[in-house]
Structure formats: structure tokens, C-alpha cells
Design an enzyme around this catalytic site. Structure first.
Site, PDB file in Angstrom:
ATOM      1  N   GLY A 122       0.832  -1.206   0.000  1.00 32.06           N
ATOM      2  CA  GLY A 122       0.000   0.000   0.000  1.00 32.06           C
ATOM      3  C   GLY A 122       0.863   1.252   0.000  1.00 32.06           C
ATOM      4  O   GLY A 122       1.756   1.403   0.840  1.00 32.06           O
ATOM      5  N   HIS A 163      -6.248   6.135  -2.303  1.00 34.53           N
ATOM      6  CA  HIS A 163      -7.441   6.912  -1.929  1.00 34.53           C
ATOM      7  C   HIS A 163      -7.119   8.106  -1.024  1.00 34.53           C
ATOM      8  O   HIS A 163      -7.842   9.102  -1.037  1.00 34.53           O
ATOM      9  CB  HIS A 163      -8.495   6.022  -1.274  1.00 34.53           C
ATOM     10  CG  HIS A 163      -9.789   6.752  -1.061  1.00 34.53           C
ATOM     11  ND1 HIS A 163     -10.625   7.083  -2.099  1.00 34.53           N
ATOM     12  CD2 HIS A 163     -10.360   7.271   0.050  1.00 34.53           C
ATOM     13  CE1 HIS A 163     -11.668   7.764  -1.636  1.00 34.53           C
ATOM     14  NE2 HIS A 163     -11.526   7.890  -0.331  1.00 34.53           N
ATOM     15  N   VAL A 221      -5.324  10.398  -1.463  1.00 31.54           N
ATOM     16  CA  VAL A 221      -5.237  11.627  -2.254  1.00 31.54           C
ATOM     17  C   VAL A 221      -6.590  12.346  -2.332  1.00 31.54           C
ATOM     18  O   VAL A 221      -6.657  13.548  -2.547  1.00 31.54           O
ATOM     19  CB  VAL A 221      -4.684  11.310  -3.666  1.00 31.54           C
ATOM     20  CG1 VAL A 221      -5.760  10.789  -4.606  1.00 31.54           C
ATOM     21  CG2 VAL A 221      -3.996  12.518  -4.270  1.00 31.54           C
ATOM     22  N   PHE A 255     -15.008  20.193  13.140  1.00 30.39           N
ATOM     23  CA  PHE A 255     -15.419  18.949  12.493  1.00 30.39           C
ATOM     24  C   PHE A 255     -16.402  18.224  13.405  1.00 30.39           C
ATOM     25  O   PHE A 255     -16.445  18.482  14.613  1.00 30.39           O
ATOM     26  CB  PHE A 255     -14.188  18.056  12.204  1.00 30.39           C
ATOM     27  CG  PHE A 255     -13.981  17.814  10.730  1.00 30.39           C
ATOM     28  CD1 PHE A 255     -13.604  18.846   9.888  1.00 30.39           C
ATOM     29  CD2 PHE A 255     -14.188  16.551  10.168  1.00 30.39           C
ATOM     30  CE1 PHE A 255     -13.429  18.632   8.527  1.00 30.39           C
ATOM     31  CE2 PHE A 255     -14.020  16.327   8.806  1.00 30.39           C
ATOM     32  CZ  PHE A 255     -13.636  17.367   7.987  1.00 30.39           C
ATOM     33  N   TRP A 313       1.893  -3.382  -8.866  1.00 28.44           N
ATOM     34  CA  TRP A 313       2.008  -4.805  -8.542  1.00 28.44           C
ATOM     35  C   TRP A 313       0.849  -5.139  -7.617  1.00 28.44           C
ATOM     36  O   TRP A 313       0.584  -4.406  -6.659  1.00 28.44           O
ATOM     37  CB  TRP A 313       3.325  -5.132  -7.832  1.00 28.44           C
ATOM     38  CG  TRP A 313       4.516  -5.202  -8.745  1.00 28.44           C
ATOM     39  CD1 TRP A 313       4.930  -4.241  -9.619  1.00 28.44           C
ATOM     40  CD2 TRP A 313       5.450  -6.281  -8.836  1.00 28.44           C
ATOM     41  NE1 TRP A 313       6.070  -4.666 -10.256  1.00 28.44           N
ATOM     42  CE2 TRP A 313       6.420  -5.911  -9.796  1.00 28.44           C
ATOM     43  CE3 TRP A 313       5.575  -7.519  -8.197  1.00 28.44           C
ATOM     44  CZ2 TRP A 313       7.484  -6.742 -10.139  1.00 28.44           C
ATOM     45  CZ3 TRP A 313       6.640  -8.336  -8.535  1.00 28.44           C
ATOM     46  CH2 TRP A 313       7.584  -7.953  -9.503  1.00 28.44           C
ATOM     47  N   HIS A 347     -18.783   5.313   3.327  1.00 29.09           N
ATOM     48  CA  HIS A 347     -17.578   6.133   3.337  1.00 29.09           C
ATOM     49  C   HIS A 347     -16.339   5.476   3.943  1.00 29.09           C
ATOM     50  O   HIS A 347     -15.236   5.653   3.457  1.00 29.09           O
ATOM     51  CB  HIS A 347     -17.885   7.424   4.095  1.00 29.09           C
ATOM     52  CG  HIS A 347     -16.775   8.413   4.111  1.00 29.09           C
ATOM     53  ND1 HIS A 347     -16.247   8.943   2.955  1.00 29.09           N
ATOM     54  CD2 HIS A 347     -16.076   8.980   5.136  1.00 29.09           C
ATOM     55  CE1 HIS A 347     -15.276   9.802   3.271  1.00 29.09           C
ATOM     56  NE2 HIS A 347     -15.146   9.827   4.574  1.00 29.09           N
ATOM     57  N   ARG A 384     -16.168   6.420  13.520  1.00 28.51           N
ATOM     58  CA  ARG A 384     -14.987   7.289  13.469  1.00 28.51           C
ATOM     59  C   ARG A 384     -15.409   8.748  13.409  1.00 28.51           C
ATOM     60  O   ARG A 384     -16.353   9.099  12.698  1.00 28.51           O
ATOM     61  CB  ARG A 384     -14.169   6.978  12.224  1.00 28.51           C
ATOM     62  CG  ARG A 384     -13.070   7.981  11.951  1.00 28.51           C
ATOM     63  CD  ARG A 384     -12.238   7.612  10.744  1.00 28.51           C
ATOM     64  NE  ARG A 384     -12.893   7.846   9.486  1.00 28.51           N
ATOM     65  CZ  ARG A 384     -12.748   8.945   8.739  1.00 28.51           C
ATOM     66  NH1 ARG A 384     -11.984   9.946   9.151  1.00 28.51           N
ATOM     67  NH2 ARG A 384     -13.367   9.063   7.581  1.00 28.51           N
ATOM     68  N   GLY A 397     -14.806  12.359  11.929  1.00 30.02           N
ATOM     69  CA  GLY A 397     -14.155  12.915  10.749  1.00 30.02           C
ATOM     70  C   GLY A 397     -12.846  13.580  11.127  1.00 30.02           C
ATOM     71  O   GLY A 397     -12.738  14.181  12.199  1.00 30.02           O
ATOM     72  N   SER A 398     -11.856  13.450  10.263  1.00 33.30           N
ATOM     73  CA  SER A 398     -10.513  14.009  10.379  1.00 33.30           C
ATOM     74  C   SER A 398      -9.599  13.245  11.341  1.00 33.30           C
ATOM     75  O   SER A 398      -8.428  13.591  11.475  1.00 33.30           O
ATOM     76  CB  SER A 398     -10.507  15.527  10.686  1.00 33.30           C
ATOM     77  OG  SER A 398     -10.892  15.818  12.005  1.00 33.30           O
TER      78      SER A 398
HETATM   79  C1  LIG Z   1     -13.409  11.071  -0.537  1.00 28.44           C
HETATM   80  C2  LIG Z   1     -12.783  10.845   0.801  1.00 28.44           C
HETATM   81  C3  LIG Z   1     -12.467  11.930   1.612  1.00 28.44           C
HETATM   82  C4  LIG Z   1     -11.895  11.721   2.866  1.00 28.44           C
HETATM   83  N1  LIG Z   1     -11.569  12.807   3.628  1.00 28.44           N
HETATM   84  C5  LIG Z   1     -10.967  12.611   4.813  1.00 28.44           C
HETATM   85  C6  LIG Z   1     -10.560  13.717   5.612  1.00 28.44           C
HETATM   86  O1  LIG Z   1     -10.694  14.880   5.232  1.00 28.44           O
HETATM   87  N2  LIG Z   1      -9.988  13.470   6.808  1.00 28.44           N
HETATM   88  C7  LIG Z   1      -9.767  12.212   7.262  1.00 28.44           C
HETATM   89  O2  LIG Z   1      -9.233  12.052   8.361  1.00 28.44           O
HETATM   90  N3  LIG Z   1     -10.138  11.135   6.521  1.00 28.44           N
HETATM   91  C8  LIG Z   1     -10.715  11.308   5.307  1.00 28.44           C
HETATM   92  N4  LIG Z   1     -11.061  10.216   4.565  1.00 28.44           N
HETATM   93  C9  LIG Z   1     -10.642   8.883   5.000  1.00 28.44           C
HETATM   94  C10 LIG Z   1      -9.168   8.670   4.687  1.00 28.44           C
HETATM   95  O3  LIG Z   1      -8.811   9.424   3.565  1.00 28.44           O
HETATM   96  C11 LIG Z   1      -8.828   7.206   4.412  1.00 28.44           C
HETATM   97  O4  LIG Z   1      -9.302   6.416   5.467  1.00 28.44           O
HETATM   98  C12 LIG Z   1      -7.322   7.030   4.287  1.00 28.44           C
HETATM   99  O5  LIG Z   1      -6.787   7.911   3.332  1.00 28.44           O
HETATM  100  C13 LIG Z   1      -6.909   5.613   3.962  1.00 28.44           C
HETATM  101  O6  LIG Z   1      -5.511   5.594   3.814  1.00 28.44           O
HETATM  102  P1  LIG Z   1      -4.694   4.239   3.751  1.00 28.44           P
HETATM  103  O7  LIG Z   1      -3.265   4.607   3.674  1.00 28.44           O
HETATM  104  O8  LIG Z   1      -5.132   3.346   4.848  1.00 28.44           O
HETATM  105  O9  LIG Z   1      -5.180   3.564   2.387  1.00 28.44           O
HETATM  106  P2  LIG Z   1      -5.366   4.145   0.916  1.00 28.44           P
HETATM  107  O10 LIG Z   1      -4.972   5.557   0.772  1.00 28.44           O
HETATM  108  O11 LIG Z   1      -6.726   3.746   0.501  1.00 28.44           O
HETATM  109  O12 LIG Z   1      -4.293   3.311   0.111  1.00 28.44           O
HETATM  110  C14 LIG Z   1      -4.375   1.904  -0.039  1.00 28.44           C
HETATM  111  C15 LIG Z   1      -3.148   1.429  -0.767  1.00 28.44           C
HETATM  112  O13 LIG Z   1      -3.128   0.011  -0.779  1.00 28.44           O
HETATM  113  C16 LIG Z   1      -2.777  -0.437  -2.058  1.00 28.44           C
HETATM  114  N5  LIG Z   1      -3.353  -1.780  -2.225  1.00 28.44           N
HETATM  115  C17 LIG Z   1      -4.594  -2.204  -1.864  1.00 28.44           C
HETATM  116  N6  LIG Z   1      -4.736  -3.501  -2.183  1.00 28.44           N
HETATM  117  C18 LIG Z   1      -3.583  -3.906  -2.739  1.00 28.44           C
HETATM  118  C19 LIG Z   1      -3.122  -5.141  -3.277  1.00 28.44           C
HETATM  119  N7  LIG Z   1      -3.884  -6.230  -3.333  1.00 28.44           N
HETATM  120  N8  LIG Z   1      -1.860  -5.195  -3.784  1.00 28.44           N
HETATM  121  C20 LIG Z   1      -1.071  -4.097  -3.779  1.00 28.44           C
HETATM  122  N9  LIG Z   1      -1.453  -2.905  -3.284  1.00 28.44           N
HETATM  123  C21 LIG Z   1      -2.698  -2.826  -2.767  1.00 28.44           C
HETATM  124  C22 LIG Z   1      -3.331   0.600  -2.995  1.00 28.44           C
HETATM  125  O14 LIG Z   1      -2.652   0.583  -4.224  1.00 28.44           O
HETATM  126  C23 LIG Z   1      -3.074   1.882  -2.213  1.00 28.44           C
HETATM  127  O15 LIG Z   1      -1.773   2.348  -2.459  1.00 28.44           O
HETATM  128  C24 LIG Z   1     -11.642  10.406   3.313  1.00 28.44           C
HETATM  129  C25 LIG Z   1     -11.964   9.333   2.507  1.00 28.44           C
HETATM  130  C26 LIG Z   1     -12.548   9.544   1.270  1.00 28.44           C
HETATM  131  C27 LIG Z   1     -12.910   8.337   0.448  1.00 28.44           C
END
Ligand SMILES: Cc1cc2nc3c(=O)[nH]c(=O)nc-3n(C[C@H](O)[C@H](O)[C@H](O)COP(=O)(O)OP(=O)(O)OC[C@H]3O[C@@H](n4cnc5c(N)ncnc54)[C@H](O)[C@@H]3O)c2cc1C
Length: 569
Positions: free
Chosen positions: A12, A45, A47, A117, A156, A345, A380, A382-383
């Protein structure tokens, strides 16, 4: 099969994964570390996150207040020791990320700006306009590029974890560009794979959020925790489910029903539009059920009104909200109220870990939305998630970096035999489907419909019983899928089938757990059991995969300072 050796692999490249990678590279540059991601890291995500990242910075605030808000928001299911660690590390992490380049908005006097928030008793959400996730991920990504020792496997797909007698040995991964599987050997693996949103039709989540990490860990023998708790965000843009950030209410937006009333008055008079998400989402559904929603070709909705904020403030604080409305709803929030309804969400549950990201499998760690410490419990705030990525990404990275020098790698022969077993399953299940007639897309559409209709905001025993049965039938249908794409290069039909398989696995656990939890708590609202029941259900659920099907156990909630009380706003 090729074996490529590493010390630590991070699956990830989102916020949690990159934060873990930086921590390892900083603390022990001699470790051979790699980030494996099914998309280019900046497409994770994270981003898309909009509103901001919570932490205590201001003098009217303190760690106990942030912890209490989080615990109350969680409907008392969060582990309070973990929450205390979280709020404390949070302050350091948000300052650190600024030094790495995250451009937090500033107050007039030059200090970091914060906004309101939902469910927070202080203004403590740091933000970069409403593009916080982009800036935060960008700062992490550019910082990660500093470390020559950090390798990347972009695009990958990790298809299986290779576990030898309870100890992690590496992963089996598909280079999607070449269509070739390899063994990526490692003493430790950190799963940072995000949530499961795409098993729902109406969701704010990116296409890649398919619960891969939870399914990988679960199949490898690790328990997954609290999967029944799914968060619905109140403001999904009508028709698409695209998120309109809570910051729009944090900056002063109002919610109206069709009678022109700010209906949150009836549900959370002290917090109004800034009550936690579970409460606001249910309130919207109640308004619609009472006939006070608007009706249109895309269903019932309520209005989010930002007009009184004025164009200048919207352009300064919420430019992306305006852009999304213009591009995806053909309306301008400067002049018109935004049509919204709740959208799936966030996944509160995930791979069961302790405060350092450790799972019960030696060498396997998890962090971010795909992990479950748990600091969010049943709902959860927010933020808190962006901050969680930083805090627990770093902690998991540190603890893996400490574990690796004292552990032994799995032998190459053993890895080959584990990988062969997994390849046989992949061949049989996805690549040689014989005379199968099923299309993955049709099964996915049925899964999404089931999750939306029967495992949504309000749940009942009948609905959940149906859902479990339907999902079991979908799992059977899945064994007859047929992949028609022959090319090995970017075979998205193959990766799509693997993702669907993962979603079916996890959806089954979600529906099963939701049926067993005969109470209402946070994001889990049962029509037939509308009250919280601490006597019977103040516990986490842990589910293990067994040959007989999912097996559920309970796990105690850690309570330190804050005794469970009625949750009112
Ligand atoms: C639209 C939106 C707005 C949000 N706004 C906020 C906010 O303002 N404040 C806040 O606190 N939270 C917010 N959230 C929640 C927060 O953004 C997410 O919970 C958080 O970014 C998740 O980050 P992560 O690193 O866990 O995973 P992600 O950013 O989802 O990344 C997952 C990674 O895993 C990799 N991956 C997955 N499966 C595999 C696989 N089988 N093989 C290889 N790679 C894999 C993907 O390629 C990716 O790189 C928001 C969510 C959304 C959807």
C-alpha cells in the site's frame, strides 16, 4: 518462480504505507524495504481526502479532550489506551508532516489554522483548503523519494501472503504490467491496503478500495476485527455518491429538509450539523422516511446550503467542493443548495492489531484504514483518519524495523512450495474457469445491491439473514466465473476477479457480524434492537477463517478513564 528478497514489504502506497516506509528508512537505513502498490502511490485513496486532519495544537485544547471526543464518538467501543497514544502522537505527527512540506492553512497571525469537524468539542482539524489528502500524500511521497534504500513496486498486485507455521515469509505478487507472478520475500509485511467501500454501490470510495488486505490477512489465519461497523457519510453528492466534505458544515453550511427547516435541531440540538456522522446520516434517512425529503430522478435527498458563506470563503476554504458540484452535479454551490444523501464512506473494522500494528502472525503488521487498533470503535470522527495514518503508520514501521533484525527469513524452498500452493489456487479459481458462465461484473452488481439494501444504515434481522444467504450464493456463483481477457498485460479482468473474491469474503463477515450484534452502537443501527447493550455487546468481534466458515470470537474493550455513558449531543 522468481524470488526477490527484502527485509520489510509494505503493501500500500497511501498515507499509512508511505508513513511506515519513511519511518523504517529513517530509523534503520540498512534494511531493504519496499512499497508494493496496485496503483501508483499518488493514486491511493488518501489523495481524495478533503476536510482535514485532527490534532491538538491550540491552547484551549488538550489531549484528554481529543481522547474523550474520540471515545464518545466511537460509542465507547474504542480502546482507550490506543486512543490516548493516538492523540498524544498526533500533535507531533501533524507538525512533522508540515516540515516535510504539507502546506497547512494559516490563521491571520501566521499560526496553523484549524476548523470545526463533527463530534469534536474544539476546533482542531488542520487542513490544506479542502484538498488535505492530496497535500498530505504529496508531502509523504516526496519525502519517501529521499531514501535511496526504499524500493517501489508500482502497479504490482499482492495476491497472497506466504505464511510458514505462523510466521510471515513474504507475498505472492503479480506485476500487472507484465502479467508475471513473483515471490517477494520479506521477514515482515505491513498491510496498508485501505478500506472495503467498493462492495457498496453508493460510496465515496475510489475503485481500488476492495478490502484486499483484510482478505489477505484473513485467509492467512489472522483475525479481522469489528467488520460490522461501516460508516455512512451524510453528504454524498446525489447520483454519484462523491463526497462533499464535512468541512462544508465545519465552515458553517446548513442542512435543510423540504420544509426549509434545519432539521438537525430535532436530533442533536447542541451540535446541529456538526453531530457525528452516524447521527447525521440517520437523521437524513428519518427526514426522508417522514416525507420531508426532496424527491428527484435520482431518489430522495436533503439540501446542504453553503450560499450564506459567500463566494470568497467558498473559494478560499472549499474550492474543491465547488469544483465537484460543477463537474458532477452541474450546479454551483455559491448560488444553489447542494443535493445530498448519505454515502458509504469508511470501514471502522479491519485487520486486528495492537497499538504497534502487530497482528497475531509473527512478522505481519497492519495500519491505516485497513487495520483496526481500534481507535474508532463503532464510529470514526471525521478528520481522525488522516492523523491515524501518520500515527499508526509510523508506529507499525518502527515495530517492524525492530522485529526484523531478530528474526530469521523463511527458506527459499519453503517459499517456493507455499507460492506453488497459492498459484494452484489462483490458476484454478481465476485463470482456468473451465466452462464457467458467470461474469464477475454481474456478481459484483448483485453484491453491491445486497450491501446497499440489506447492510446499510439501518439493519434488521430479516435483512441481514437474507444478506448472508445471498452472499453465500454469490460465493458459489463465483466458482463459475469466466475470464475472457487473454492478454497478460494489465489483465484487469483477472485483478478484478481477485478483488471481487476479496469483497465477497469480507462482505460475508460484515453481514454475519451485523446479524450477531443485536444492539445499536455507532454506525451499526439495528431497527429491531435500537438501544446500545453494554451488558452483552461491549466487546470487539474477531473473526477467523475456518474450513467450516467464518468463526466469531469476542475481544475485550480497553477502558481507561472514560466509563461508558449515554451518547447525546
Ligand atoms: C473522498 C474521501 C475523503 C476523505 N476525507 C478525509 C478527511 O478529510 N480526513 C480524514 O481524516 N479522513 C478522510 N477520509 C478517509 C481517509 O482518507 C482514508 O481512510 C485514508 O486515506 C486511507 O488511507 P490508507 O493509507 O489506509 O489507504 P489508501 O490511501 O486507501 O491506500 C491503499 C493502498 O493500498 C494499495 N493496495 C490495496 N490492495 C492492494 C493489493 N492487493 N496489492 C497491492 N497494493 C494494494 C493501494 O494501491 C493503495 O496504495 C476520506 C476518505 C474519502 C474516500
Amino acid at each position: 518462480m522468481d524470488v526477490i528478497n527484502h527485509d520489510i514489504l509494505i503493501v500500500g502506497g497511501g498515507g499509512a504505507g508511505l508513513r511506515a516506509a519513511i519511518e523504517i528508512s529513517k530509523s534503520n537505513p540498512s534494511l531493504k524495504t519496499a512499497v508494493v502498490s496496485k496503483v501508483y502511490p499518488m493514486r491511493s485513496h488518501t489523495v481524495a481526502a478533503e476536510g482535514g486532519s485532527a490534532a491538538v495544537l491550540k491552547e484551549d485544547d488538550n489531549h484528554d479532550l481529543h481522547a474523550y471526543d474520540t471515545v464518545k464518538g466511537s460509542d465507547f467501543l474504542a480502546d482507550q489506551d490506543a486512543v490516548e497514544v493516538f492523540v498524544r502522537d498526533a500533535t507531533r505527527e501533524v507538525v512533522q508532516i508540515e516540515r516535510w512540506g504539507c502546506p497547512w492553512n494559516r490563521e491571520e497571525d501566521g499560526r496553523i489554522a484549524t476548523r470545526w469537524f463533527g463530534g469534536m468539542s474544539r476546533k482542531r482539524t488542520l487542513h490544506a483548503a479542502d484538498k488535505t489528502g492530496f497535500h498530505l500524500l504529496h508531502a509523504l511521497f516526496q519525502t519517501s523519494l529521499k531514501y535511496d534504500t526504499l524500493m517501489r513496486y508500482d502497479e504490482w498486485f499482492v495476491a497472497a501472503l506466504l505464511v510458514d507455521e505462523g510466521k510471515l515469509g513474504g507475498v505472492l505478487a503479480l506485476d500487472t504490467r507484465r502479467g508475471v507472478f513473483s515471490i517477494l520475500a520479506a521477514k515482515a509485511v505491513i498491510l496498508c491496503t485501505g478500506g472495503v467501500g467498493r462492495m457498496y454501490a453508493f460510496t465515496s470510495n475510489a475503485g481500488i478500495k476492495t478490502g484486499d488486505g483484510a482478505a489477505l490477512a484473513y485467509r492467512a489465519g489472522a483475525p479481522i476485527k469489528d467488520m460490522e461497523f461501516i460508516q455512512f457519510h451524510p453528504s454524498g453528492l446525489l447520483r454519484t455518491g462523491i463526497l462533499i466534505t464535512e468541512a462544508s458544515r465545519g465552515e458553517g453550511g446548513y442542512l435543510y429538509n423540504k420544509d426549509g427547516k434545519r432539521f438537525m435541531e430535532n436530533y442533536a440540538p447542541s451540535k446541529m450539523e456538526l453531530a457525528p456522522r452516524d447521527i447525521v446520516s440517520r437523521s437524513i434517512i428519518e427526514e426522508v422516511l417522514a416525507g420531508r425529503g426532496f424527491e428527484g430522478p435520482y431518489g430522495s435527498y436533503v439540501q446542504l446550503d453553503l450560499r450564506h458563506l459567500g463566494e470568497a470563503k467558498i473559494m478560499e476554504k472549499l474550492p474543491m467542493v465547488r469544483e465537484l458540484c460543477l463537474d458532477f452535479a452541474g450546479m454551483d454551490p455559491v448560488y444553489e443548495p447542494i443535493p445530498i444523501r448519505p454515502t458509504m464512506h469508511y470501514t471502522m473494522g479491519g485487520v486486528h492489531t495492537d497499538k504497534d500494528g502487530k497482528t497475531p502472525i509473527a512478522g505481519l503488521y497492519a495500519a491505516g484504514e485497513g487495520g483496526c487498533v481500534s481507535i474508532h470503535g463503532a464510529n470514526r470522527l471525521g478528520s481522525n483518519s488522516l492523523t491515524e495514518l501518520l500515527v499508526f503508520g509510523a508506529r507499525a514501521g518502527r515495530s517492524a524495523a525492530e522485529y526484523v533484525p531478530i528474526s530469521k527469513p523463511c527458506s527459499s524452498e519453503r517459499l517456493q512450495s507455499l507460492a506453488k500452493r497459492e498459484m494452484d489456487i489462483i490458476q484454478k479459481r481465476y485463470m482456468q474457469p473451465g466452462n464457467g458462465k458467470e461474469k464477475a461484473g454481474a456478481i459484483l452488481a448483485d453484491l453491491r445491491k445486497t450491501m446497499d439494501e440489506k447492510v446499510g444504515i439501518y439493519r434488521t434481522d430479516d435483512g441481514l439473514k437474507d444478506a448472508v444467504q445471498i452472499i453465500q450464493r454469490l460465493k458459489e456463483r463465483f466458482t463459475g466465473i469466466r475470464i475472457t481477457q487473454q492478454s497478460k498485460v494489465f489483465n484487469t479482468e483477472l485483478t478484478g476477479a481477485m478483488e471481487l473474491d476479496n469483497m465477497l469474503e469480507i462482505a460475508h463477515v460484515i453481514a454475519m457480524n451485523a446479524r450477531i450484534r443485536k444492539e445499536s452502537r455507532g454506525g451499526h443501527a439495528r431497527k429491531d434492537f435500537p438501544k446500545r447493550d453494554d451488558e452483552q455487546f461491549l466487546h470487539h468481534s474477531l473473526v477467523f477463517k475456518t474450513p467450516e466458515g467464518p468463526k466469531r470470537e469476542t475481544f475485550p474493550v480497553t477502558i481507561t478513564k472514560w466509563k461508558p455513558e449515554e451518547r447525546k449531543y
